[in-house]
Design a protein around this motif. Structure first.
Motif, PDB file in Angstrom:
ATOM      1  N   LEU A 168      17.778  48.735  47.731  1.00 13.77           N
ATOM      2  CA  LEU A 168      19.096  48.353  47.240  1.00 13.77           C
ATOM      3  C   LEU A 168      19.932  47.692  48.334  1.00 13.77           C
ATOM      4  O   LEU A 168      20.097  48.246  49.421  1.00 13.77           O
ATOM      5  N   GLY A 169      20.470  46.515  48.004  1.00 12.28           N
ATOM      6  CA  GLY A 169      21.332  45.798  48.932  1.00 12.28           C
ATOM      7  C   GLY A 169      22.795  45.959  48.562  1.00 12.28           C
ATOM      8  O   GLY A 169      23.172  46.783  47.728  1.00 12.28           O
ATOM      9  N   LEU A 170      23.653  45.124  49.181  1.00  8.92           N
ATOM     10  CA  LEU A 170      25.094  45.213  48.965  1.00  8.92           C
ATOM     11  C   LEU A 170      25.457  44.922  47.515  1.00  8.92           C
ATOM     12  O   LEU A 170      26.265  45.640  46.912  1.00  8.92           O
ATOM     13  N   ILE A 171      24.869  43.871  46.922  1.00 14.37           N
ATOM     14  CA  ILE A 171      25.205  43.503  45.543  1.00 14.37           C
ATOM     15  C   ILE A 171      24.836  44.632  44.590  1.00 14.37           C
ATOM     16  O   ILE A 171      25.614  44.989  43.689  1.00 14.37           O
ATOM     17  N   SER A 172      23.663  45.226  44.776  1.00 16.10           N
ATOM     18  CA  SER A 172      23.253  46.349  43.926  1.00 16.10           C
ATOM     19  C   SER A 172      24.174  47.546  44.126  1.00 16.10           C
ATOM     20  O   SER A 172      24.498  48.262  43.176  1.00 16.10           O
ATOM     21  N   GLY A 173      24.621  47.770  45.376  1.00 14.01           N
ATOM     22  CA  GLY A 173      25.553  48.861  45.643  1.00 14.01           C
ATOM     23  C   GLY A 173      26.878  48.674  44.933  1.00 14.01           C
ATOM     24  O   GLY A 173      27.404  49.603  44.308  1.00 14.01           O
ATOM     25  N   ILE A 174      27.433  47.455  45.013  1.00 14.98           N
ATOM     26  CA  ILE A 174      28.682  47.156  44.302  1.00 14.98           C
ATOM     27  C   ILE A 174      28.466  47.302  42.794  1.00 14.98           C
ATOM     28  O   ILE A 174      29.320  47.846  42.078  1.00 14.98           O
ATOM     29  N   SER A 175      27.313  46.837  42.300  1.00 22.69           N
ATOM     30  CA  SER A 175      27.021  46.922  40.866  1.00 22.69           C
ATOM     31  C   SER A 175      26.945  48.369  40.397  1.00 22.69           C
ATOM     32  O   SER A 175      27.395  48.690  39.296  1.00 22.69           O
ATOM     33  N   ILE A 176      26.371  49.244  41.236  1.00 24.25           N
ATOM     34  CA  ILE A 176      26.290  50.662  40.855  1.00 24.25           C
ATOM     35  C   ILE A 176      27.678  51.274  40.803  1.00 24.25           C
ATOM     36  O   ILE A 176      28.006  52.016  39.866  1.00 24.25           O
ATOM     37  N   ILE A 177      28.543  50.966  41.775  1.00 23.76           N
ATOM     38  CA  ILE A 177      29.911  51.489  41.764  1.00 23.76           C
ATOM     39  C   ILE A 177      30.665  50.973  40.539  1.00 23.76           C
ATOM     40  O   ILE A 177      31.215  51.743  39.748  1.00 23.76           O
ATOM     41  N   VAL A 178      30.696  49.646  40.381  1.00 18.84           N
ATOM     42  CA  VAL A 178      31.431  49.043  39.264  1.00 18.84           C
ATOM     43  C   VAL A 178      30.804  49.453  37.934  1.00 18.84           C
ATOM     44  O   VAL A 178      31.502  49.826  36.983  1.00 18.84           O
ATOM     45  N   GLY A 179      29.475  49.420  37.878  1.00 19.96           N
ATOM     46  CA  GLY A 179      28.784  49.727  36.634  1.00 19.96           C
ATOM     47  C   GLY A 179      28.918  51.167  36.209  1.00 19.96           C
ATOM     48  O   GLY A 179      28.948  51.471  35.020  1.00 19.96           O
ATOM     49  N   THR A 180      28.979  52.083  37.165  1.00 17.87           N
ATOM     50  CA  THR A 180      29.113  53.497  36.833  1.00 17.87           C
ATOM     51  C   THR A 180      30.549  53.853  36.476  1.00 17.87           C
ATOM     52  O   THR A 180      30.790  54.625  35.549  1.00 17.87           O
ATOM     53  N   ILE A 181      31.525  53.294  37.191  1.00 17.17           N
ATOM     54  CA  ILE A 181      32.926  53.614  36.902  1.00 17.17           C
ATOM     55  C   ILE A 181      33.359  52.995  35.577  1.00 17.17           C
ATOM     56  O   ILE A 181      33.906  53.689  34.711  1.00 17.17           O
ATOM     57  N   ILE A 182      33.130  51.694  35.413  1.00 13.79           N
ATOM     58  CA  ILE A 182      33.553  51.031  34.170  1.00 13.79           C
ATOM     59  C   ILE A 182      32.527  51.359  33.095  1.00 13.79           C
ATOM     60  O   ILE A 182      31.464  50.751  33.024  1.00 13.79           O
ATOM     61  N   GLY A 183      32.836  52.348  32.305  1.00 13.26           N
ATOM     62  CA  GLY A 183      31.962  52.740  31.210  1.00 13.26           C
ATOM     63  C   GLY A 183      32.771  52.819  29.937  1.00 13.26           C
ATOM     64  O   GLY A 183      33.368  51.850  29.493  1.00 13.26           O
ATOM     65  N   SER A 184      32.846  54.020  29.390  1.00 12.46           N
ATOM     66  CA  SER A 184      33.647  54.212  28.186  1.00 12.46           C
ATOM     67  C   SER A 184      35.085  54.596  28.533  1.00 12.46           C
ATOM     68  O   SER A 184      35.967  54.544  27.672  1.00 12.46           O
ATOM     69  N   GLY A 185      35.334  54.959  29.810  1.00  9.04           N
ATOM     70  CA  GLY A 185      36.641  55.492  30.197  1.00  9.04           C
ATOM     71  C   GLY A 185      37.803  54.558  29.927  1.00  9.04           C
ATOM     72  O   GLY A 185      38.812  54.957  29.351  1.00  9.04           O
ATOM     73  N   ILE A 186      37.688  53.293  30.336  1.00 11.14           N
ATOM     74  CA  ILE A 186      38.796  52.351  30.188  1.00 11.14           C
ATOM     75  C   ILE A 186      39.067  52.030  28.724  1.00 11.14           C
ATOM     76  O   ILE A 186      40.130  51.531  28.373  1.00 11.14           O
ATOM     77  N   PHE A 187      38.114  52.316  27.835  1.00 14.16           N
ATOM     78  CA  PHE A 187      38.302  52.077  26.417  1.00 14.16           C
ATOM     79  C   PHE A 187      38.794  53.320  25.682  1.00 14.16           C
ATOM     80  O   PHE A 187      39.067  53.274  24.488  1.00 14.16           O
ATOM     81  N   VAL A 188      38.887  54.452  26.397  1.00 15.46           N
ATOM     82  CA  VAL A 188      39.317  55.709  25.795  1.00 15.46           C
ATOM     83  C   VAL A 188      40.560  56.269  26.485  1.00 15.46           C
ATOM     84  O   VAL A 188      41.517  56.688  25.841  1.00 15.46           O
ATOM     85  N   SER A 189      40.556  56.268  27.829  1.00 17.09           N
ATOM     86  CA  SER A 189      41.614  56.924  28.600  1.00 17.09           C
ATOM     87  C   SER A 189      43.001  56.306  28.483  1.00 17.09           C
ATOM     88  O   SER A 189      43.984  57.025  28.680  1.00 17.09           O
ATOM     89  N   PRO A 190      43.178  54.978  28.250  1.00 16.50           N
ATOM     90  CA  PRO A 190      44.550  54.453  28.153  1.00 16.50           C
ATOM     91  C   PRO A 190      45.429  55.215  27.185  1.00 16.50           C
ATOM     92  O   PRO A 190      46.608  55.450  27.453  1.00 16.50           O
ATOM     93  N   LYS A 191      44.857  55.642  26.075  1.00 15.83           N
ATOM     94  CA  LYS A 191      45.612  56.401  25.083  1.00 15.83           C
ATOM     95  C   LYS A 191      46.029  57.760  25.645  1.00 15.83           C
ATOM     96  O   LYS A 191      47.172  58.196  25.461  1.00 15.83           O
ATOM     97  N   SER A 192      45.127  58.419  26.375  1.00 16.54           N
ATOM     98  CA  SER A 192      45.413  59.743  26.932  1.00 16.54           C
ATOM     99  C   SER A 192      46.449  59.671  28.047  1.00 16.54           C
ATOM    100  O   SER A 192      47.347  60.516  28.121  1.00 16.54           O
ATOM    101  N   LEU A 214      31.281  48.823  52.763  1.00 19.00           N
ATOM    102  CA  LEU A 214      31.617  47.508  52.226  1.00 19.00           C
ATOM    103  C   LEU A 214      31.583  47.517  50.697  1.00 19.00           C
ATOM    104  O   LEU A 214      32.456  46.935  50.041  1.00 19.00           O
ATOM    105  N   ALA A 215      30.582  48.195  50.126  1.00 16.24           N
ATOM    106  CA  ALA A 215      30.495  48.302  48.665  1.00 16.24           C
ATOM    107  C   ALA A 215      31.696  49.059  48.106  1.00 16.24           C
ATOM    108  O   ALA A 215      32.225  48.708  47.044  1.00 16.24           O
ATOM    109  N   ILE A 216      32.152  50.084  48.829  1.00 17.66           N
ATOM    110  CA  ILE A 216      33.327  50.855  48.395  1.00 17.66           C
ATOM    111  C   ILE A 216      34.592  50.004  48.454  1.00 17.66           C
ATOM    112  O   ILE A 216      35.376  49.955  47.506  1.00 17.66           O
ATOM    113  N   ILE A 217      34.775  49.317  49.594  1.00 14.34           N
ATOM    114  CA  ILE A 217      35.999  48.526  49.799  1.00 14.34           C
ATOM    115  C   ILE A 217      36.096  47.375  48.803  1.00 14.34           C
ATOM    116  O   ILE A 217      37.188  46.969  48.401  1.00 14.34           O
ATOM    117  N   ILE A 218      34.945  46.835  48.406  1.00  8.05           N
ATOM    118  CA  ILE A 218      34.946  45.739  47.423  1.00  8.05           C
ATOM    119  C   ILE A 218      34.960  46.285  46.003  1.00  8.05           C
ATOM    120  O   ILE A 218      35.721  45.821  45.149  1.00  8.05           O
TER     121      ILE A 218
END
Length: 487
Positions: free
Chosen positions: A30-54, A254-258
């Motif tokens: 796993l390189g930097l792009i895959s690391g950023i993808s795992i962070i972004v891909g894991t965080i952005i899931g169903s939460g942003i489509f459900v939590s705004p209401k809560s 770097l993956a965290i900061i980006i």
């Protein structure tokens, strides 16, 4: 002459085989792009489509709601930076597990693995897949609720697919993650760009008097943070795969900061887009915020929204499976779970037994009718362990001074995060005390019984049962112990 030729060919084959690598440890794929993808891909899931209401239901105003979303992003970034120091100081996969082991010893580490592996993570995996299933089923059952049997069968299929992909290949799992991350960024971009276009056209009336009617009580603010941080959950996922990250000293921070500021910007802009189209009251009344947004803005193309939300959730589920399998692998390697869970596939070089175990437990959790409340109660346990882990960072500044720290955050950051974790654990109990929180604590402590029976004392009768089971599973799945503990 034929025998001589056959013998020579066999010798050549043996020579070739002897030159092939025999390493059966996790590979740094796993390189930097895959690391950023795992962070972004894991965080952005169903939460942003459900939590705004809560979040909005607890703040009751647009202005404080947007501030909460920004503050949650800051907290997630600070927490991830603390984990970056831990991850580069102790370069072992498994997230919080090896850090708790180094800071406090085996018992807190075992309790974390017990709570995480049996309930918290597989339940979260099941819920994400359930969200995927409901979005996929919705277009086929317009105006009515999809049958539970259809939803659950699709959930089971999703869990099976994701577990299989991650068991087959590290690289294949990261490719799937990259593809679905790109897909979810498409729907995020559609919502953000549509909202900004409408905002530029003068649709700003919903932002007038943004702080009017806001709830400022400690209980309401704490619950708003609780729901917002649930949507950011996954900020620590890269630490679960440190052993498979190329050049972790550079790529991890770097993956965290980006990655996390990128998610924060997306979340704030998506909420701005929602409020551009809907009033606070309309958003609270919406059954699915993103779908309502799509119906009002995209018109005939509104079907795009549930489709890409499904992609988003399946990408989050893949990232969760990818990282949680490593936690089970590390716990098995330390002797805190079945030994076979620490074995590596000979052919695939993946922790296949750990991933398969994770998928089976997650499948069990889709059987009950409603497990959302269970996830909510156990999410408070997750913040309990986040707090203990970050406190461990402070403790090791004094007890493990000899450890090299390529990244060293100012001590004020872990102190602040520890205090916030204490607040997040106690706030929901104080604001709305229920017996379930006590049950959760008791369940975590019940892991001590298993620890002393099966890990600490290692009774002979348990070993007699486990050894033949391990041997048969090893032959069935073609797995072997790792050659050495990765450093």
């Amino acid at each position: 002459m034929g025998d001589t030729g056959l013998r020579k060919r066999r010798e050549d084959e043996k020579s070739i085989q002897s030159q092939e690598p025999k390493t059966t440890s996790l590979q740094k794929e796993l390189g930097l792009i895959s690391g950023i993808s795992i962070i972004v891909g894991t965080i952005i899931g169903s939460g942003i489509f459900v939590s705004p209401k809560s979040v909005l239901s607890n703040t009751e105003a647009v202005g404080p709601c947007l501030i909460i979303w920004a503050a949650c992003g800051v907290l997630a970034t600070l927490g991830a930076l603390c984990f970056a120091e831990l991850g580069t100081m102790i370069t072992k996969s498994g997230g919080e597990y090896p850090y708790l082991m180094e800071a406090y010893g085996p018992i807190p580490a075992y309790l974390f693995s017990w709570a995480s592996l049996i309930v918290i993570k597989p339940t979260s995996f099941a819920i994400i897949c359930l969200s995927f299933s409901e979005y996929v089923c919705a277009p086929f059952y317009v105006g009515c609720k999809p049958p539970q049997i259809v939803v659950k069968c699709l959930v089971a299929a999703a869990i099976l697919f994701i577990s299989t992909v991650n068991s087959l290949s590290v690289r294949l799992g990261s490719y799937v993650q990259n593809i679905f991350t790109a897909a979810k960024l498409v729907i995020v971009a559609i919502i953000i760009i549509s909202g900004l276009v409408l905002l530029a056209q003068g649709n700003t009336k919903n932002f007038d008097n943004s702080f009017e009617g806001a709830q400022l009580s400690v209980g309401a603010i704490s619950l708003a943070f609780y729901n917002g941080l649930w949507a950011y959950d996954g900020w620590n996922q890269l630490n679960y795969i440190t052993e498979e990250l190329r050049n972790p000293y550079r790529n991890l921070p770097l993956a965290i900061i980006i990655g996390i500021p990128l998610v924060t910007a997306c979340y704030i802009l998506m909420n701005v887009s929602y409020f551009t189209v809907m009033t606070a009251t309309e958003l609270l009344q919406s059954q699915a915020v993103a779908v309502t947004f799509g119906d009002r803005v995209l018109y005939p193309a509104s079907w795009i929204v549930p489709l890409f939300v499904a992609f988003s959730t399946i990408g989050a589920a893949n990232g969760t499976c990818f990282t949680a399998g490593r936690l089970i692998y590390v716990a098995g390697r330390e002797g805190h779970m079945l030994k076979v869970l620490s074995y590596i596939s000979v052919r695939r070089l993946t922790p296949a037994p750990a991933i398969i175990f994770y998928g089976i437990i997650a499948t069990i959790y889709i059987i009950p009718g409603d497990i959302n409340s269970l996830v909510n109660y156990f999410s408070f346990a997750a913040w309990l362990f986040y707090g203990l882990t970050i406190l461990g960072l402070i403790v090791m500044r004094f007890t493990r001074k000899e450890l090299e720290r390529p990244i060293k955050v100012p001590v004020v950051i872990p102190v602040l995060m520890t205090l916030i974790s204490v607040f997040l654990v106690l706030a929901p109990i104080i604001s709305k005390p229920t017996w379930e929180y006590l049950y959760c604590v008791l369940f975590i402590l019940s892991g001590l019984l298993f620890y002393f029976l099966f890990v600490h004392y290692k009774f002979g009768w348990a070993q007699k049962i486990s050894k033949p089971i391990t041997m048969h599973l090893q032959m069935l799945m073609e797995v072997v112990p790792p050659e050495e503990d990765p450093e």
